[in-house]
Design an enzyme around this catalytic site. Structure first.
Site, PDB file in Angstrom:
ATOM      1  CB  SER A 101      -0.950  -0.050   1.206  1.00  0.00           C
ATOM      2  OG  SER A 101      -1.987   0.889   1.066  1.00  0.00           O
ATOM      3  CG  HIS A 150      -5.798  -2.576   0.868  1.00  0.00           C
ATOM      4  ND1 HIS A 150      -5.205  -2.132  -0.299  1.00  0.00           N
ATOM      5  CD2 HIS A 150      -5.142  -1.950   1.882  1.00  0.00           C
ATOM      6  CE1 HIS A 150      -4.242  -1.266  -0.003  1.00  0.00           C
ATOM      7  NE2 HIS A 150      -4.176  -1.156   1.313  1.00  0.00           N
ATOM      8  CG  ASP A 159      -7.218  -2.685  -2.725  1.00  0.00           C
ATOM      9  OD1 ASP A 159      -7.781  -1.879  -1.969  1.00  0.00           O
ATOM     10  OD2 ASP A 159      -5.991  -2.889  -2.706  1.00  0.00           O
TER      11      ASP A 159
END
Length: 225
Positions: A120, A205, A174
Site C-alpha cells: 500500500s 486490500h 481492493d
C-alpha cells in the site's frame, strides 16, 4: 544532510545474511505487520536473507481528520482522480529508505542484492525510491499499491534501475486502492520500459496465500536462491 535511521524489526533466514529485503508497511500499521509473512517462506529456496521491516514515523494524516498515525506521507484527499500524496512526505520517506539501504551496504550487502518491498503506502515509497536509486537493485516488490508522483518519474528516473525487475500485485476486490488505478500505474511503468510483471489476485486490500507463494518464487529468482 544525514538522516536518522528508522527503528525496524529484523528477521534473518540464516546466519550471516548475504542479501536483504527492506519491506515497508501500509498506513497506520507498523514494522510488525508483515513479520509473519517470513514464516510462510521456505528458507531453503532463498539465500541467507535479512528482512528489515521499518516503522514509519507518526504524523497527522489529512484524510483521517488529521489524526496522528504511522504514515510514510500525508494523504490529502480520498479522490484517486488527482494527486493524493504530499511530495515532501514522499521525498522524506525516500531519504529514510535510502539510509536503510546504506546501512545494508555498511553491513556488507551490495545494492544489487537488496530488494525494496512495500504494501500500500509503503509500496508507493518503495517504487518511488527504487526507480530513482542511483545503483542497480535486485528488485522491487510492490503490493496493493500505486506509483506516487508519477509525473516526475521521467525526469528523475535512474538509468541504473531502468531494467530492475518489478513484481506488482493487486486484489480485484481492493476497496482502499482501486484495482483500475493500480493497473494504470503498472501500465505507465511498462510503457516507460520497466520489466514489470503484473499479478492480479481475487483478494481485497491484503495478501492471499497464492500471492505469498508467488512472492516467494520471485524473491528466490531475483535474489539468486
Amino acid at each position: 544532510m544525514s538522516t536518522a535511521l528508522l527503528p525496524a524489526v529484523e528477521i534473518t533466514t540464516a546466519a550471516q545474511p548475504t542479501h536483504a529485503v527492506i519491506w515497508l508497511h501500509g498506513l497506520g500499521a507498523d514494522g510488525h505487520d508483515f513479520e509473519p509473512v517470513v514464516d510462510e517462506f521456505d528458507p531453503s529456496v532463498l539465500p541467507p536473507t535479512r528482512f528489515v521491516f521499518p516503522h514509519a514515523p507518526v504524523r497527522p494524516v489529512t484524510i483521517n481528520g488529521g489524526y496522528p498515525m504511522r504514515a510514510w506521507y500525508d494523504l490529502v484527499t480520498g479522490d484517486f482522480s488527482r494527486r493524493r500524496e504530499d511530495p515532501a512526505g514522499v521525498h522524506e520517506s525516500a531519504r529514510q529508505l535510502e539510509a536503510l539501504i546504506a546501512r545494508e551496504n555498511e553491513r556488507g550487502i551490495a545494492d544489487e542484492r537488496i530488494v525494496l518491498a512495500g504494501f500500500s503506502q509503503g509500496g508507493a515509497v518503495a517504487l518511488h525510491t527504487a526507480l530513482r536509486h542511483p545503483r542497480r537493485l535486485a528488485g522491487v516488490l510492490a503490493l496493493s499499491t500505486y506509483l506516487p508522483l508519477a509525473d516526475t518519474l521521467a525526469a528523475e528516473a535512474s538509468p541504473a534501475n531502468k531494467d530492475v525487475p518489478i513484481f506488482m500485485a493487486h486484489g480485484h476486490g481492493d476497496t482502499v486502492i482501486p484495482y483500475d488505478f493500480a493497473e494504470r500505474s503498472a501500465r505507465l511503468m511498462q510503457e516507460a520500459g520497466y520489466p514489470l510483471a503484473w499479478h492480479p489476485y481475487f483478494t481485497e486490500h491484503s495478501l492471499c496465500l497464492e500471492e505469498i507463494r508467488d512472492v516467494e518464487a520471485w524473491l528466490a529468482q531475483v535474489l539468486g536462491g
